[in-house]
Design a protein around this motif. Sequence first.
Motif, PDB file in Angstrom:
ATOM      1  N   LEU A 145       0.823  -1.215   0.000  1.00 44.63           N
ATOM      2  CA  LEU A 145       0.000   0.000   0.000  1.00 44.63           C
ATOM      3  C   LEU A 145       0.856   1.263   0.000  1.00 44.63           C
ATOM      4  O   LEU A 145       0.354   2.355  -0.298  1.00 44.63           O
ATOM      5  N   ASP A 146       2.138   1.118   0.348  1.00 44.53           N
ATOM      6  CA  ASP A 146       3.019   2.292   0.426  1.00 44.53           C
ATOM      7  C   ASP A 146       3.097   3.029  -0.903  1.00 44.53           C
ATOM      8  O   ASP A 146       3.337   4.237  -0.937  1.00 44.53           O
ATOM      9  N   ARG A 147       2.907   2.291  -2.002  1.00 43.56           N
ATOM     10  CA  ARG A 147       2.954   2.923  -3.332  1.00 43.56           C
ATOM     11  C   ARG A 147       1.987   4.099  -3.431  1.00 43.56           C
ATOM     12  O   ARG A 147       2.236   5.084  -4.127  1.00 43.56           O
ATOM     13  N   TRP A 148       0.856   4.000  -2.717  1.00 41.02           N
ATOM     14  CA  TRP A 148      -0.151   5.068  -2.762  1.00 41.02           C
ATOM     15  C   TRP A 148      -0.238   5.826  -1.427  1.00 41.02           C
ATOM     16  O   TRP A 148      -1.182   6.571  -1.216  1.00 41.02           O
ATOM     17  N   MET A 149       0.724   5.568  -0.527  1.00 39.89           N
ATOM     18  CA  MET A 149       0.746   6.205   0.797  1.00 39.89           C
ATOM     19  C   MET A 149      -0.572   5.961   1.541  1.00 39.89           C
ATOM     20  O   MET A 149      -1.177   6.868   2.114  1.00 39.89           O
ATOM     21  N   LEU A 150      -1.007   4.697   1.527  1.00 42.54           N
ATOM     22  CA  LEU A 150      -2.225   4.296   2.215  1.00 42.54           C
ATOM     23  C   LEU A 150      -1.883   3.421   3.418  1.00 42.54           C
ATOM     24  O   LEU A 150      -0.883   2.701   3.409  1.00 42.54           O
ATOM     25  N   TYR A 155      -5.377   1.535 -13.780  1.00 43.87           N
ATOM     26  CA  TYR A 155      -5.321   0.069 -13.724  1.00 43.87           C
ATOM     27  C   TYR A 155      -4.237  -0.368 -12.735  1.00 43.87           C
ATOM     28  O   TYR A 155      -3.160   0.220 -12.680  1.00 43.87           O
ATOM     29  N   VAL A 156      -4.525  -1.406 -11.959  1.00 41.87           N
ATOM     30  CA  VAL A 156      -3.514  -2.044 -11.112  1.00 41.87           C
ATOM     31  C   VAL A 156      -3.339  -3.459 -11.649  1.00 41.87           C
ATOM     32  O   VAL A 156      -4.166  -4.338 -11.410  1.00 41.87           O
ATOM     33  N   THR A 157      -2.274  -3.671 -12.416  1.00 39.77           N
ATOM     34  CA  THR A 157      -2.082  -4.950 -13.116  1.00 39.77           C
ATOM     35  C   THR A 157      -1.330  -5.974 -12.275  1.00 39.77           C
ATOM     36  O   THR A 157      -1.359  -7.161 -12.576  1.00 39.77           O
ATOM     37  N   ASN A 158      -0.658  -5.517 -11.217  1.00 35.56           N
ATOM     38  CA  ASN A 158       0.039  -6.439 -10.318  1.00 35.56           C
ATOM     39  C   ASN A 158      -0.977  -7.087  -9.388  1.00 35.56           C
ATOM     40  O   ASN A 158      -1.614  -6.412  -8.578  1.00 35.56           O
ATOM     41  N   SER A 159      -1.152  -8.404  -9.496  1.00 35.26           N
ATOM     42  CA  SER A 159      -2.207  -9.093  -8.743  1.00 35.26           C
ATOM     43  C   SER A 159      -1.991  -9.009  -7.234  1.00 35.26           C
ATOM     44  O   SER A 159      -2.954  -8.955  -6.465  1.00 35.26           O
ATOM     45  N   GLU A 160      -0.736  -8.976  -6.796  1.00 38.93           N
ATOM     46  CA  GLU A 160      -0.458  -8.882  -5.353  1.00 38.93           C
ATOM     47  C   GLU A 160      -0.811  -7.499  -4.815  1.00 38.93           C
ATOM     48  O   GLU A 160      -1.320  -7.361  -3.701  1.00 38.93           O
ATOM     49  N   GLU A 161      -0.543  -6.454  -5.609  1.00 38.14           N
ATOM     50  CA  GLU A 161      -0.924  -5.104  -5.191  1.00 38.14           C
ATOM     51  C   GLU A 161      -2.442  -4.972  -5.123  1.00 38.14           C
ATOM     52  O   GLU A 161      -2.985  -4.379  -4.178  1.00 38.14           O
ATOM     53  N   LEU A 162      -3.131  -5.524  -6.109  1.00 40.71           N
ATOM     54  CA  LEU A 162      -4.592  -5.467  -6.114  1.00 40.71           C
ATOM     55  C   LEU A 162      -5.158  -6.231  -4.914  1.00 40.71           C
ATOM     56  O   LEU A 162      -6.087  -5.760  -4.242  1.00 40.71           O
ATOM     57  N   LYS A 163      -4.592  -7.388  -4.639  1.00 44.78           N
ATOM     58  CA  LYS A 163      -5.023  -8.186  -3.484  1.00 44.78           C
ATOM     59  C   LYS A 163      -4.854  -7.391  -2.187  1.00 44.78           C
ATOM     60  O   LYS A 163      -5.726  -7.390  -1.318  1.00 44.78           O
ATOM     61  N   SER A 164      -3.734  -6.669  -2.066  1.00 46.14           N
ATOM     62  CA  SER A 164      -3.477  -5.876  -0.861  1.00 46.14           C
ATOM     63  C   SER A 164      -4.504  -4.754  -0.715  1.00 46.14           C
ATOM     64  O   SER A 164      -4.989  -4.482   0.393  1.00 46.14           O
ATOM     65  N   LEU A 165      -4.861  -4.117  -1.843  1.00 45.70           N
ATOM     66  CA  LEU A 165      -5.869  -3.051  -1.795  1.00 45.70           C
ATOM     67  C   LEU A 165      -7.217  -3.595  -1.320  1.00 45.70           C
ATOM     68  O   LEU A 165      -7.913  -2.954  -0.519  1.00 45.70           O
ATOM     69  N   TYR A 166      -7.597  -4.771  -1.803  1.00 51.96           N
ATOM     70  CA  TYR A 166      -8.836  -5.409  -1.333  1.00 51.96           C
ATOM     71  C   TYR A 166      -8.744  -5.751   0.156  1.00 51.96           C
ATOM     72  O   TYR A 166      -9.613  -5.392   0.952  1.00 51.96           O
ATOM     73  N   HIS A 167      -7.696  -6.487   0.533  1.00 54.71           N
ATOM     74  CA  HIS A 167      -7.572  -7.024   1.889  1.00 54.71           C
ATOM     75  C   HIS A 167      -7.626  -5.939   2.958  1.00 54.71           C
ATOM     76  O   HIS A 167      -8.189  -6.149   4.037  1.00 54.71           O
ATOM     77  N   HIS A 168      -7.034  -4.781   2.689  1.00 54.56           N
ATOM     78  CA  HIS A 168      -6.821  -3.791   3.747  1.00 54.56           C
ATOM     79  C   HIS A 168      -7.762  -2.602   3.679  1.00 54.56           C
ATOM     80  O   HIS A 168      -7.605  -1.641   4.434  1.00 54.56           O
ATOM     81  N   CYS A 169      -8.793  -2.661   2.802  1.00 52.98           N
ATOM     82  CA  CYS A 169      -9.741  -1.549   2.765  1.00 52.98           C
ATOM     83  C   CYS A 169     -10.681  -1.605   3.968  1.00 52.98           C
ATOM     84  O   CYS A 169     -10.899  -2.671   4.561  1.00 52.98           O
ATOM     85  N   TYR A 170     -11.245  -0.464   4.326  1.00 56.32           N
ATOM     86  CA  TYR A 170     -12.242  -0.436   5.404  1.00 56.32           C
ATOM     87  C   TYR A 170     -13.533  -1.080   4.904  1.00 56.32           C
ATOM     88  O   TYR A 170     -14.173  -1.858   5.616  1.00 56.32           O
ATOM     89  N   ALA A 171     -13.905  -0.765   3.665  1.00 52.51           N
ATOM     90  CA  ALA A 171     -15.064  -1.402   3.025  1.00 52.51           C
ATOM     91  C   ALA A 171     -14.912  -1.281   1.513  1.00 52.51           C
ATOM     92  O   ALA A 171     -14.271  -0.350   1.012  1.00 52.51           O
ATOM     93  N   TYR A 172     -15.513  -2.225   0.813  1.00 50.07           N
ATOM     94  CA  TYR A 172     -15.455  -2.270  -0.659  1.00 50.07           C
ATOM     95  C   TYR A 172     -16.826  -1.916  -1.228  1.00 50.07           C
ATOM     96  O   TYR A 172     -17.844  -2.496  -0.828  1.00 50.07           O
TER      97      TYR A 172
END
Length: 374
Positions: free
Chosen positions: A188-193, A256-273
Amino acid sequence: MATNQLKVAILGAKGYPYVYGGYDTMIKELGERLQKRGVEVTVYCHRALFEEKPPVVNGIRLVYMPAIEKKSLTQLTHSFLSMIHACFSDVDVIFVVNSGNGPFGIISTLLRKPTVINVDGLEWLRPKWKGFGSKYFKWSSRMATRWYDRIINDSDEMRRVYLEEFATDSTVIAYGANPSDGADEQLLDRWMLAPRSYFLIVGRLVPDNNADLIISGFLKSNSQRRLVVVGDVPFQDAYAERLKNLKDPRLLFTGYVTNSEELKSLYHHCYAYFHGHEYGGTNPAMLKALGYGCAILALDTPFNQEMLQQGKHGWYFGKNAASVASLVDKAERSVEEMEHLRQTAPSGLTQRYNWDYVTEQYLQVFLELKERKR
């Protein structure tokens, strides 16, 4: 299940191992599993998308077909040529994806080749298909029910729609999921989240995914979290540009977020989707949200009700900004309830969404068609 050297051709998407959308992902997941079960799989690939053209990848035979490279003709001409080629090959069954390919069933019917089609969502209602495009998809879906040996829908609600609209029953085989119980939060550091510091939207920036509605409602809410919007469109588009030009410190457009691990991290750590998809059956982005343990806030549609088991695995908002704003504020007040939704989300992936189970169902259909011809 005995395959007796079953030979299956798959066409209608971009090819293999190319993965861009839901159909491409399904062909990859299904094709690889069928191959491991002893099926001889041939996938038709869109020639212009592949610089290198190996004849076989991971045991799957690949045929590269041309197309008329015009936006509205590319997919249809590629499928048309692929269907003719497949009908004159030695395959036992042809599996076609996309209801836009409905008329081509007449070719396989005339040439006596067993053929099944996955028709997916309500393409004729999508805002991007106006006028002729909408009429074509409605007609094409009707043609699919007339000319193909079997119709596959990926949800019970879509089966009901086809019964109501076209008086045709279909076999329901859902789309599969690949759940995961963890993701690297440092990505998530890529987006400072930071974990739980943001709400998430994932999907193409097209009207039928309702990102404009969700953004408008979110900005009306009292939330101090950010709204991260993952996705774009692969062409110049006034709707997408209007959204991306909105100025608010709470908004973050990643493209677009084409890296599957980065996308997975964005899903896993969101407050809500947030899930605003409106026209379709089993949605791959929703399956990811369940499999990656998200608290889900979804547009209230029959399809989303079915996937979230009538509210067991998510909350709903109406199609207006005030409803979104109200739900965001409720979610902000409901920290424990959000955590409960995250903890129980993976249990929403019942057996019907397991790729191995999905593969067995398709294999049964293919074998039945082969046997019927014999």
